[in-house]
Design a protein around this motif. Sequence first.
Motif, PDB file in Angstrom:
ATOM      1  N   TYR A 229      38.532  41.072  36.028  1.00  0.00           N
ATOM      2  CA  TYR A 229      39.122  42.411  36.000  1.00  0.00           C
ATOM      3  C   TYR A 229      38.430  43.332  37.009  1.00  0.00           C
ATOM      4  CZ  TYR A 229      40.959  46.803  34.144  1.00  0.00           C
ATOM      5  OH  TYR A 229      41.577  48.022  34.016  1.00  0.00           O
ATOM      6  N   LEU A 230      37.092  43.272  37.061  1.00  0.00           N
ATOM      7  CA  LEU A 230      36.355  44.158  37.961  1.00  0.00           C
ATOM      8  C   LEU A 230      36.609  43.839  39.429  1.00  0.00           C
ATOM      9  CD1 LEU A 230      32.893  44.393  36.119  1.00  0.00           C
ATOM     10  CD2 LEU A 230      34.699  46.124  36.194  1.00  0.00           C
ATOM     11  N   LEU A 231      36.687  42.561  39.763  1.00  0.00           N
ATOM     12  CA  LEU A 231      36.865  42.181  41.167  1.00  0.00           C
ATOM     13  C   LEU A 231      38.334  42.082  41.582  1.00  0.00           C
ATOM     14  CD1 LEU A 231      33.822  41.039  40.546  1.00  0.00           C
ATOM     15  CD2 LEU A 231      34.184  39.892  42.702  1.00  0.00           C
ATOM     16  N   ASN A 232      39.132  41.395  40.791  1.00  0.00           N
ATOM     17  CA  ASN A 232      40.507  41.119  41.221  1.00  0.00           C
ATOM     18  C   ASN A 232      41.500  42.207  40.830  1.00  0.00           C
ATOM     19  OD1 ASN A 232      39.799  38.669  42.442  1.00  0.00           O
ATOM     20  ND2 ASN A 232      40.006  37.545  40.526  1.00  0.00           N
ATOM     21  N   THR A 233      41.238  42.922  39.729  1.00  0.00           N
ATOM     22  CA  THR A 233      42.141  44.008  39.330  1.00  0.00           C
ATOM     23  C   THR A 233      41.658  45.353  39.864  1.00  0.00           C
ATOM     24  OG1 THR A 233      42.788  42.819  37.327  1.00  0.00           O
ATOM     25  CG2 THR A 233      43.243  45.183  37.385  1.00  0.00           C
ATOM     26  N   LYS A 234      40.386  45.656  39.630  1.00  0.00           N
ATOM     27  CA  LYS A 234      39.844  46.938  40.087  1.00  0.00           C
ATOM     28  C   LYS A 234      39.437  46.914  41.558  1.00  0.00           C
ATOM     29  CE  LYS A 234      38.819  50.056  37.602  1.00  0.00           C
ATOM     30  NZ  LYS A 234      39.542  51.323  37.276  1.00  0.00           N
ATOM     31  N   GLY A 235      39.181  45.741  42.097  1.00  0.00           N
ATOM     32  CA  GLY A 235      38.889  45.629  43.529  1.00  0.00           C
ATOM     33  C   GLY A 235      37.493  46.039  43.943  1.00  0.00           C
ATOM     34  N   TYR A 236      36.503  45.828  43.076  1.00  0.00           N
ATOM     35  CA  TYR A 236      35.129  46.222  43.406  1.00  0.00           C
ATOM     36  C   TYR A 236      34.463  45.147  44.269  1.00  0.00           C
ATOM     37  CZ  TYR A 236      35.404  50.034  40.005  1.00  0.00           C
ATOM     38  OH  TYR A 236      35.748  51.179  39.320  1.00  0.00           O
ATOM     39  N   THR A 237      34.605  45.298  45.568  1.00  0.00           N
ATOM     40  CA  THR A 237      33.993  44.348  46.497  1.00  0.00           C
ATOM     41  C   THR A 237      32.491  44.574  46.651  1.00  0.00           C
ATOM     42  OG1 THR A 237      34.587  45.798  48.346  1.00  0.00           O
ATOM     43  CG2 THR A 237      36.124  44.016  47.804  1.00  0.00           C
ATOM     44  N   CYS A 238      31.983  45.684  46.099  1.00  0.00           N
ATOM     45  CA  CYS A 238      30.539  45.943  46.155  1.00  0.00           C
ATOM     46  C   CYS A 238      29.768  44.947  45.289  1.00  0.00           C
ATOM     47  CB  CYS A 238      30.216  47.363  45.724  1.00  0.00           C
ATOM     48  SG  CYS A 238      30.789  47.786  44.052  1.00  0.00           S
ATOM     49  N   ILE A 239      30.438  44.329  44.294  1.00  0.00           N
ATOM     50  CA  ILE A 239      29.779  43.333  43.448  1.00  0.00           C
ATOM     51  C   ILE A 239      29.643  42.046  44.247  1.00  0.00           C
ATOM     52  CG2 ILE A 239      29.833  42.049  41.286  1.00  0.00           C
ATOM     53  CD1 ILE A 239      31.695  44.196  40.147  1.00  0.00           C
ATOM     54  N   LYS A 240      28.423  41.682  44.561  1.00  0.00           N
ATOM     55  CA  LYS A 240      28.157  40.514  45.404  1.00  0.00           C
ATOM     56  C   LYS A 240      27.520  39.359  44.633  1.00  0.00           C
ATOM     57  CE  LYS A 240      29.427  42.768  49.136  1.00  0.00           C
ATOM     58  NZ  LYS A 240      30.713  42.442  49.789  1.00  0.00           N
ATOM     59  N   TYR A 241      26.767  39.670  43.582  1.00  0.00           N
ATOM     60  CA  TYR A 241      25.964  38.657  42.892  1.00  0.00           C
ATOM     61  C   TYR A 241      26.195  38.754  41.380  1.00  0.00           C
ATOM     62  CZ  TYR A 241      23.567  39.095  47.378  1.00  0.00           C
ATOM     63  OH  TYR A 241      23.284  39.175  48.720  1.00  0.00           O
ATOM     64  N   PHE A 242      26.025  37.619  40.717  1.00  0.00           N
ATOM     65  CA  PHE A 242      26.224  37.586  39.274  1.00  0.00           C
ATOM     66  C   PHE A 242      25.159  36.715  38.619  1.00  0.00           C
ATOM     67  CE2 PHE A 242      27.837  35.574  35.421  1.00  0.00           C
ATOM     68  CZ  PHE A 242      28.183  36.690  34.675  1.00  0.00           C
ATOM     69  N   SER A 243      24.604  37.232  37.510  1.00  0.00           N
ATOM     70  CA  SER A 243      23.604  36.519  36.721  1.00  0.00           C
ATOM     71  C   SER A 243      24.118  36.355  35.291  1.00  0.00           C
ATOM     72  CB  SER A 243      22.288  37.296  36.722  1.00  0.00           C
ATOM     73  OG  SER A 243      21.387  36.780  35.770  1.00  0.00           O
ATOM     74  N   THR A 244      24.063  35.132  34.759  1.00  0.00           N
ATOM     75  CA  THR A 244      24.649  34.835  33.456  1.00  0.00           C
ATOM     76  C   THR A 244      23.827  35.373  32.294  1.00  0.00           C
ATOM     77  OG1 THR A 244      23.517  32.685  33.360  1.00  0.00           O
ATOM     78  CG2 THR A 244      25.727  32.728  34.328  1.00  0.00           C
TER      79      THR A 244
ATOM     80  N   LYS B 230      41.447  40.068  22.809  1.00  0.00           N
ATOM     81  CA  LYS B 230      41.848  41.431  23.168  1.00  0.00           C
ATOM     82  C   LYS B 230      40.683  42.186  23.820  1.00  0.00           C
ATOM     83  CE  LYS B 230      45.235  41.764  19.430  1.00  0.00           C
ATOM     84  NZ  LYS B 230      45.636  42.500  18.195  1.00  0.00           N
ATOM     85  N   TYR B 231      41.046  43.029  24.798  1.00  0.00           N
ATOM     86  CA  TYR B 231      40.048  43.803  25.550  1.00  0.00           C
ATOM     87  C   TYR B 231      40.461  45.271  25.584  1.00  0.00           C
ATOM     88  CZ  TYR B 231      38.412  39.277  27.297  1.00  0.00           C
ATOM     89  OH  TYR B 231      37.933  37.997  27.397  1.00  0.00           O
ATOM     90  N   ASN B 232      39.478  46.152  25.544  1.00  0.00           N
ATOM     91  CA  ASN B 232      39.701  47.582  25.739  1.00  0.00           C
ATOM     92  C   ASN B 232      39.066  47.972  27.065  1.00  0.00           C
ATOM     93  OD1 ASN B 232      39.953  50.339  25.720  1.00  0.00           O
ATOM     94  ND2 ASN B 232      38.620  50.685  23.941  1.00  0.00           N
ATOM     95  N   TRP B 233      39.881  48.044  28.094  1.00  0.00           N
ATOM     96  CA  TRP B 233      39.361  48.329  29.442  1.00  0.00           C
ATOM     97  C   TRP B 233      39.004  49.796  29.631  1.00  0.00           C
ATOM     98  CZ3 TRP B 233      37.814  44.025  31.164  1.00  0.00           C
ATOM     99  CH2 TRP B 233      38.562  42.844  31.004  1.00  0.00           C
TER     100      TRP B 233
END
Length: 465
Positions: A156-171, A93-96
Amino acid sequence: MRYQRLFIFFSIAFLQILFASLTQGIDKFIVNDNQIVTKNFLGFGAEWDTYYYNGYNISDKDFKLITDRISNMKLPIVRIMVLGKYCYLGNGKYNWNSDSMISIYKQLDFCQKEGIKVIVCAWGAGYNPNDWLKIHDVSGVDDPKYADVVGTIMDYLLNTKGYTCIKYFSTINEPDLQLRNNWGMWLKCMNNFADNFKRHGLTHKLILLGPEITESNADNWLKNSSVQLSSLLGVYSLHLYASRNLVKSGGLESIILKNMKYVSNSNSVAASKPFFITEAGMSDDFKPPYGNPHISDFQYGIFMADYAVQAARAGSSAILAWMLDDNSHKDFYWGMWANKIDNFKIRPWYYAWSLLSRIFPNGATVYRVEQPKDIRILVARIHGSTDEYWSICLVNRASSYKTMGIKVPEAKNTLFSYFNYYSNASTNDVDFFNKSVIKMRSDISGSIIVNCPPNSIVVLTSLQT
């Protein structure tokens, strides 16, 4: 006629001797395309976290003050902390709409609007119930559940909210320290995320960045990353807190080059990838993780500008200062301005870093020109839609004035704006840039003579600032 020719000859000779005497002691350099080190520079950015914004009761008015400052800096790239515990409640479960996620949306809304590129760092998972990074149902970063939880957030951030500004990801942040140099654990984590991102359709939307390690453990981690993860990593990254002596000596540039060679010497695929410094700061007297006692000194601005120039000259495609804002974490004193309790007071190095972020924008071509002792030089060509522009930064570490002769053959008869960061020049005024500008013009050969006060930063740009 013979006497007229002799007069002209001796007049020209006299003028040449006079010019030579006037320009004696001037250090000169010429910019040419053989000096190019980076063709797609991303810029000078910063770490911007909202982890403790609710703790400091950052209001909408406060947030606007912060984002107005970022806009004024024209920051091209930021690194943002996004933790699994921000919204994951356990049992799938998530609380967005948690307070922490609302803060993240505000950040990303602003970055999306301003065209600021974002690196998201998930930071880690914690290993005991009291760990500040602990996530429900997750035993550690090598647990597939960690990738599932964070992967769902990124989906959720990219595909649901549509934040295309997010370009890179670090684990993970600094896996060499968090995992006590357990390479195998991080390797498993990276492969878990690669599989998860593929399932969520994020493989071509996010560039994996890493290993985000400290410089003290860089050799093995960068070598292993370039050999074993060259097909997954799109950017190689390093955290480097340097001493004042190293930076002032000019030795930082060679240290960064050494670390970049751990990657480039491994294989051609890894060598083709960009290299970022994702945490940049001063190591002298710092109190991890809280701050550095020198952060409010005028000299910190000189230090950071010198650091930035050397890192860019070495070939780093992005350099991110640690950090933007003291409100990000409780009791931190690393930022360009103080927290809300101290009235968001601007520190001098805000102006130094802003000069760089404004005049060396995303997409610039960076040149490593020859430089004299005690002077650091960075030159960039900026490609506009119809015109080309030039930016130059000079950091004078000497205790005396330096006069520089700069020749940019492709910038003939060009109007430059001149800014100078030096002791007593910077005020607690966010409009510093509009009030301190001087105009200078290069001659028909593209040459311009610039005076650099002692212990100062001088920038020239033909951009409209």
